[in-house]
Design a protein around this motif. Sequence first.
Motif, short mmCIF file in Angstrom:
data_model
loop_
_atom_site.label_atom_id
_atom_site.label_comp_id
_atom_site.label_asym_id
_atom_site.label_seq_id
_atom_site.Cartn_x
_atom_site.Cartn_y
_atom_site.Cartn_z
N GLU A 108 30.15 24.54 99.90
CA GLU A 108 28.70 25.14 100.47
C GLU A 108 29.17 26.89 100.76
N ALA A 109 28.27 27.38 100.10
CA ALA A 109 28.56 29.00 100.47
C ALA A 109 27.33 29.71 100.71
N ALA A 110 27.26 30.21 101.92
CA ALA A 110 26.15 30.96 102.27
C ALA A 110 26.60 31.92 103.40
N GLU A 111 25.81 32.99 103.65
CA GLU A 111 25.95 33.80 105.28
C GLU A 111 27.31 34.33 105.19
N GLY A 112 27.99 34.60 103.95
CA GLY A 112 29.22 35.20 103.72
C GLY A 112 30.45 34.18 103.95
N LEU A 113 30.35 32.83 103.92
CA LEU A 113 31.28 31.93 104.35
C LEU A 113 31.24 30.96 103.28
N VAL A 114 32.51 30.33 102.72
CA VAL A 114 32.61 28.98 102.04
C VAL A 114 33.07 27.88 102.87
N ILE A 115 32.34 26.87 103.01
CA ILE A 115 32.75 25.55 103.88
C ILE A 115 33.29 24.58 102.95
N VAL A 116 34.32 23.94 103.30
CA VAL A 116 34.97 22.75 102.78
C VAL A 116 35.41 21.87 103.81
N GLY A 117 35.86 20.59 103.50
CA GLY A 117 36.44 19.87 104.60
C GLY A 117 37.41 18.84 103.74
N ASN A 118 38.06 17.90 104.57
CA ASN A 118 38.87 16.92 103.99
C ASN A 118 38.73 15.79 104.70
N LYS A 119 39.41 14.77 104.06
CA LYS A 119 39.27 13.28 104.62
C LYS A 119 39.89 13.01 105.96
N LYS A 120 40.74 14.09 106.58
CA LYS A 120 41.37 13.96 107.58
C LYS A 120 40.24 14.69 109.09
N GLY A 121 39.00 15.03 108.50
CA GLY A 121 38.03 15.29 109.38
C GLY A 121 38.27 17.15 109.61
N GLN A 122 39.04 17.66 108.87
CA GLN A 122 39.29 19.00 109.16
C GLN A 122 38.15 19.84 108.20
N LEU A 123 37.43 20.71 109.20
CA LEU A 123 36.57 21.70 108.43
C LEU A 123 36.88 23.10 108.33
N PHE A 124 36.91 23.65 106.96
CA PHE A 124 37.54 25.19 107.18
C PHE A 124 36.19 26.26 106.66
N ALA A 125 36.31 27.25 107.33
CA ALA A 125 35.19 28.21 106.92
C ALA A 125 36.28 29.70 106.36
N LEU A 126 35.88 29.63 105.13
CA LEU A 126 36.57 30.89 104.46
C LEU A 126 35.65 32.24 104.35
N ASP A 127 36.31 33.33 104.15
CA ASP A 127 35.53 34.54 104.08
C ASP A 127 35.12 34.55 102.56
N GLN A 128 33.90 34.80 102.15
CA GLN A 128 33.79 34.80 100.62
C GLN A 128 34.42 36.05 100.00
N SER A 129 34.50 36.98 100.59
CA SER A 129 35.02 38.15 99.91
C SER A 129 36.56 38.34 99.42
N THR A 130 37.33 37.42 100.57
CA THR A 130 38.60 37.54 100.57
C THR A 130 39.44 36.20 100.23
N GLY A 131 38.63 35.18 100.66
CA GLY A 131 39.47 33.82 100.72
C GLY A 131 40.13 33.47 101.88
N ALA A 132 40.11 34.38 102.75
CA ALA A 132 40.93 34.29 104.20
C ALA A 132 40.19 33.19 105.14
N ILE A 133 40.90 32.34 105.63
CA ILE A 133 40.33 31.28 106.45
C ILE A 133 39.96 32.00 107.83
N LYS A 134 38.51 31.94 108.26
CA LYS A 134 38.15 32.57 109.33
C LYS A 134 38.07 31.62 110.58
N TRP A 135 37.82 30.24 110.35
CA TRP A 135 38.09 29.45 111.38
C TRP A 135 38.09 27.78 111.10
N THR A 136 38.57 27.05 111.73
CA THR A 136 38.72 25.72 111.47
C THR A 136 38.33 24.95 112.54
#
Length: 384
Positions: A108-136
């Motif tokens: 899911e990509a919107a508002e400057g973020l890229v959002i993904v998750g995994n089977k362990k219940g971890q949610l990741f928010a990445l910066d759209q411009s750089t790919g840096a992880i902003k928060w989990t």
Amino acid sequence: MDRKYKVSFALAVLTLAMSGCSIFNKSSKTEVIKPNPLPKIEQTTSLAQVFSQKVSATSAEDPLRLRIDADNDSLFTLDPKGEVAAYRGNQKVWQTQVSKQGLSSGVEAAEGLVIVGNKKGQLFALDQSTGAIKWTAQLSGALISSALVQNGRVIVVANDGTTYGFDSASGQQVWTYKLPAETLSLRGQASPVSIDSRTVLLASSNAYIYAVDSLSGVLRMQLRVAVSDGRSDIQKLIDIDGEPAVSGKFVVTTSYQGQVTVVDLSVQRVIWSVDASSINRPEISARQVFVAEDGGKIVSYDLLTGQKLWENDQLLNRKLSNPVILGQNLVVGDLEGVLHLIDPSSGTIVGRAKSSGEVRTLRVIDNQLFAATRTGALSIWQNR
């Protein structure tokens, strides 16, 4: 791995086996139901592929629906082994190894973020411009469906039915809403869907839909949209695994072993319902509803009355994807990677194109078709 996740996985395998075989003699041999051969057609239209990328495959028994997304003139892809990448055109801008535990949701990509998750219940928010992880964030269950970013909130549903609303800038958890969790269910979870800027629609394995305030998590509506007349626990399964489709005041849902149902949000009631089984998202265009049923039949209904307009049974047992409207055509994918172009007014197949592997997800963004397959073929197509 949460308990519901394990039960749902085993049940999904059993369900696929039941749908693919039939017992025909006392020795318990099985007769495999073969997919219909591709029908002969007079091709009048076709697609041109404008992007192609290969990522890791998922198991044939695993019903994950990986999804790619686009925002701010960039394309964002996900690899089940744990990587997220950004492209401009066909040029890779960045690639980030997000999780050694892999990734299992769509992008899911919107508002400057890229959002993904995994089977362990971890949610990741990445910066759209750089790919840096902003928060989990750590959630209570596996993430096997895409998040929704809306109005400063990241909204995501864990596989145990807990829905979370996070502040998109800080990652702080703002609210939770618990959907009822069935003891037995298909392994799958519909992604949250936007109704308007303040309301998100959730669908559950108990055949209800819920409208929740996206800022506060306060419930605004709940409505049953399917019923089951089954006797055994398996026959009673009535999950809504495909996202509801929203068009103005109308919401269309499909359910496994249930119904196609149309709800009028202005009065919060069902206006018609027809028996059908589908785990895929329906499509709405003008006054038509399109449904790809589990057995491979494609049916069109009148949105307002529920009258059946046409049905096409040429693609039976081909494990169809969700249908989408691309330009003047309806498109659906199948287990061999074939993209079928269908005249939405008549149900006639008018063309086809070929991807690679079982098509799990189709979506249309800016009049381009985004396709993802089980074997990891990610592609974008447009009308010739």
